[in-house]
Design an enzyme around this catalytic site. Sequence first.
Site, PDB file in Angstrom:
ATOM      1  N   SER A 135       2.420   0.621 -31.439  1.00 29.92           N
ATOM      2  CA  SER A 135       3.246  -0.333 -30.757  1.00 29.92           C
ATOM      3  C   SER A 135       2.778  -0.231 -29.222  1.00 29.92           C
ATOM      4  O   SER A 135       1.827  -0.379 -28.785  1.00 29.92           O
ATOM      5  CB  SER A 135       4.622  -0.057 -30.961  1.00 29.92           C
ATOM      6  OG  SER A 135       5.596  -0.913 -30.396  1.00 29.92           O
ATOM      7  N   TYR A 149       3.681 -10.954 -26.576  1.00 28.39           N
ATOM      8  CA  TYR A 149       3.030  -9.529 -26.726  1.00 28.39           C
ATOM      9  C   TYR A 149       4.123  -8.732 -27.318  1.00 28.39           C
ATOM     10  O   TYR A 149       4.139  -7.769 -28.422  1.00 28.39           O
ATOM     11  CB  TYR A 149       2.357  -8.999 -25.696  1.00 28.39           C
ATOM     12  CG  TYR A 149       1.825  -7.577 -25.852  1.00 28.39           C
ATOM     13  CD1 TYR A 149       0.562  -7.447 -26.504  1.00 28.39           C
ATOM     14  CD2 TYR A 149       2.334  -6.507 -25.386  1.00 28.39           C
ATOM     15  CE1 TYR A 149       0.001  -6.164 -26.709  1.00 28.39           C
ATOM     16  CE2 TYR A 149       1.854  -5.176 -25.545  1.00 28.39           C
ATOM     17  CZ  TYR A 149       0.774  -5.003 -26.266  1.00 28.39           C
ATOM     18  OH  TYR A 149       0.064  -3.838 -26.057  1.00 28.39           O
ATOM     19  N   LYS A 153       5.039  -6.686 -30.801  1.00 28.36           N
ATOM     20  CA  LYS A 153       5.455  -5.168 -31.025  1.00 28.36           C
ATOM     21  C   LYS A 153       6.697  -4.920 -31.304  1.00 28.36           C
ATOM     22  O   LYS A 153       6.934  -3.761 -32.129  1.00 28.36           O
ATOM     23  CB  LYS A 153       5.040  -4.573 -29.513  1.00 28.36           C
ATOM     24  CG  LYS A 153       3.657  -4.729 -29.106  1.00 28.36           C
ATOM     25  CD  LYS A 153       2.488  -3.994 -30.163  1.00 28.36           C
ATOM     26  CE  LYS A 153       1.144  -3.860 -29.741  1.00 28.36           C
ATOM     27  NZ  LYS A 153       0.198  -3.269 -30.719  1.00 28.36           N
TER      28      LYS A 153
HETATM   29  N1  LIG Z   1      -4.233   0.387 -23.609  1.00 25.80           N
HETATM   30  C1  LIG Z   1      -2.950   0.293 -23.037  1.00 25.80           C
HETATM   31  O1  LIG Z   1      -2.637   0.420 -22.104  1.00 25.80           O
HETATM   32  C2  LIG Z   1      -2.132  -0.046 -24.425  1.00 25.80           C
HETATM   33  C3  LIG Z   1      -0.540  -0.095 -24.414  1.00 25.80           C
HETATM   34  C4  LIG Z   1       0.211   0.079 -24.988  1.00 25.80           C
HETATM   35  C5  LIG Z   1      -0.181  -0.375 -26.372  1.00 25.80           C
HETATM   36  N2  LIG Z   1      -1.586  -0.515 -26.463  1.00 25.80           N
HETATM   37  C6  LIG Z   1      -2.039  -0.869 -28.056  1.00 25.80           C
HETATM   38  O2  LIG Z   1      -3.026  -0.069 -28.299  1.00 25.80           O
HETATM   39  C7  LIG Z   1      -3.797  -0.788 -29.182  1.00 25.80           C
HETATM   40  C8  LIG Z   1      -5.246  -0.548 -28.994  1.00 25.80           C
HETATM   41  O3  LIG Z   1      -5.600  -1.371 -27.832  1.00 25.80           O
HETATM   42  P1  LIG Z   1      -6.606  -0.635 -26.827  1.00 25.80           P
HETATM   43  O4  LIG Z   1      -5.804  -0.314 -25.688  1.00 25.80           O
HETATM   44  O5  LIG Z   1      -7.709   0.411 -27.471  1.00 25.80           O
HETATM   45  O6  LIG Z   1      -7.325  -1.925 -26.461  1.00 25.80           O
HETATM   46  P2  LIG Z   1      -8.857  -2.243 -26.940  1.00 25.80           P
HETATM   47  O7  LIG Z   1      -9.907  -1.374 -26.220  1.00 25.80           O
HETATM   48  O8  LIG Z   1      -9.085  -3.824 -26.425  1.00 25.80           O
HETATM   49  O9  LIG Z   1      -8.895  -2.112 -28.212  1.00 25.80           O
HETATM   50  C9  LIG Z   1      -8.437  -3.227 -29.205  1.00 25.80           C
HETATM   51  C10 LIG Z   1      -9.034  -3.166 -30.594  1.00 25.80           C
HETATM   52  O10 LIG Z   1      -8.424  -3.944 -31.344  1.00 25.80           O
HETATM   53  C11 LIG Z   1      -9.465  -4.810 -32.006  1.00 25.80           C
HETATM   54  N3  LIG Z   1      -8.941  -5.994 -32.354  1.00 25.80           N
HETATM   55  C12 LIG Z   1      -8.453  -7.193 -31.992  1.00 25.80           C
HETATM   56  N4  LIG Z   1      -8.051  -8.116 -32.791  1.00 25.80           N
HETATM   57  C13 LIG Z   1      -8.406  -7.592 -33.961  1.00 25.80           C
HETATM   58  C14 LIG Z   1      -8.398  -8.349 -35.471  1.00 25.80           C
HETATM   59  N5  LIG Z   1      -7.851  -9.339 -35.860  1.00 25.80           N
HETATM   60  N6  LIG Z   1      -8.812  -7.506 -36.495  1.00 25.80           N
HETATM   61  C15 LIG Z   1      -9.271  -6.384 -36.129  1.00 25.80           C
HETATM   62  N7  LIG Z   1      -9.522  -5.889 -34.872  1.00 25.80           N
HETATM   63  C16 LIG Z   1      -8.998  -6.431 -33.752  1.00 25.80           C
HETATM   64  C17 LIG Z   1     -10.511  -5.202 -30.969  1.00 25.80           C
HETATM   65  O11 LIG Z   1     -11.831  -5.546 -31.702  1.00 25.80           O
HETATM   66  P3  LIG Z   1     -12.584  -6.755 -31.133  1.00 25.80           P
HETATM   67  O12 LIG Z   1     -13.588  -5.897 -30.280  1.00 25.80           O
HETATM   68  O13 LIG Z   1     -13.356  -7.307 -32.004  1.00 25.80           O
HETATM   69  O14 LIG Z   1     -11.801  -7.569 -30.171  1.00 25.80           O
HETATM   70  C18 LIG Z   1     -10.690  -3.731 -30.070  1.00 25.80           C
HETATM   71  O15 LIG Z   1     -11.464  -3.014 -30.825  1.00 25.80           O
HETATM   72  C19 LIG Z   1      -3.536  -2.307 -29.393  1.00 25.80           C
HETATM   73  O16 LIG Z   1      -2.479  -2.338 -30.404  1.00 25.80           O
HETATM   74  C20 LIG Z   1      -2.476  -2.348 -28.221  1.00 25.80           C
HETATM   75  O17 LIG Z   1      -1.593  -3.538 -28.271  1.00 25.80           O
HETATM   76  C21 LIG Z   1      -2.685  -0.392 -25.649  1.00 25.80           C
END
Ligand SMILES: NC(=O)c1ccc[n+]([C@@H]2O[C@H](COP(=O)([O-])OP(=O)(O)OC[C@H]3O[C@@H](n4cnc5c(N)ncnc54)[C@H](OP(=O)(O)O)[C@@H]3O)[C@@H](O)[C@H]2O)c1
Length: 278
Positions: A135, A149, A153
């Site tokens: 989340s 967003y 979540k």
């Molecule tokens: N980083 C933060 O600060 C943070 C904070 C709170 C929550 N989160 C959550 O953590 C999770 C991971 O994010 P991250 O921070 O690691 O960012 P990230 O590096 O942008 O990774 C997100 C991943 O999700 C994939 N994705 C997006 N849409 C998709 C779909 N329809 N089907 C399959 N894969 C899909 C992307 O693939 P593509 O390359 O194909 O787009 C990417 O590999 C997310 O749910 C995000 O909301 C992150």
Amino acid sequence: MSKVWFVTGAGSGIGTAIAKAALRASDRVVATGRNLDKVCNALHDVASEKLAFVQLDVADETQAKAAVEEAVKRFRRIDVVVNNAGYSLLGNFEEMSLPELESQLATNFYGVVHVMRAVLPVMRKQRSGHLINISSMAGVIGFRHCAAYAASKFAVEGLSLSVAAEVEQFGIKVTLVEPGFFRTDLLDERNVRWPSKSIEDYAADAKPKDVWSAYNGTQQGDPDKLGKVLVEIARMTNPPKQFYAGSDAVMTIRPALEARLQEIKDYEALSKSTDGTF
Ligand SMILES: NC(=O)c1ccc[n+]([C@@H]2O[C@H](COP(=O)([O-])OP(=O)(O)OC[C@H]3O[C@@H](n4cnc5c(N)ncnc54)[C@H](OP(=O)(O)O)[C@@H]3O)[C@@H](O)[C@H]2O)c1
């Protein structure tokens, strides 16, 4: 005992870090993504017979069913599912179109729904399993520019907490992870989506793009450390239901929850005044 993980969005950031941490712990991993080349590239240095790559765009229910079937075919079971795939639509709510909002929910909420619906029968049959749903702080608190967003979540939170109560009887655990800011591609220019429309009245405010882009590359959270902690959590007999990841998450969420409790106290008499005298 060695576990079988199923990770969505494993081609970057937290997803890649979780897959690597699980492999380092001698577990097996089904790494999924909508762009399989990207997932393979991200994990090529840890490739082994313990790692399988499977195509999955989480917004597509058919792909979710097929990916879970493929995972079971490969490793015969699924112990831990990490619903990680996601992106952020950021901007003023009024400036968002309905299709933009729907796309946000299609990935961040329905993506989780599709995978859970596909995997729960497997876990129920096994009488064990652990769903780890990623989340956000924005799944607990509302933030400016985060309406879409946060809505996605918050929906994941409600879904997870409710399903947890239904499937506990089958030995299935559910953990929500609420990360603070982690150094990933989430806020990268190529990944964030912004509303296509602009409304003049909001022009005097700080521009959402300026506010949020400033975080990109300066986030404090380390995805590799989070991956390691989630491997630890997956081995707990009583894992947390909600895990706030990172000191910024703890520092932001604690006062918000305390304020919520205070509000309950402040308005307790008014709340009770709605009780019937039937
Ligand atoms: N980083 C933060 O600060 C943070 C904070 C709170 C929550 N989160 C959550 O953590 C999770 C991971 O994010 P991250 O921070 O690691 O960012 P990230 O590096 O942008 O990774 C997100 C991943 O999700 C994939 N994705 C997006 N849409 C998709 C779909 N329809 N089907 C399959 N894969 C899909 C992307 O693939 P593509 O390359 O194909 O787009 C990417 O590999 C997310 O749910 C995000 O909301 C992150």
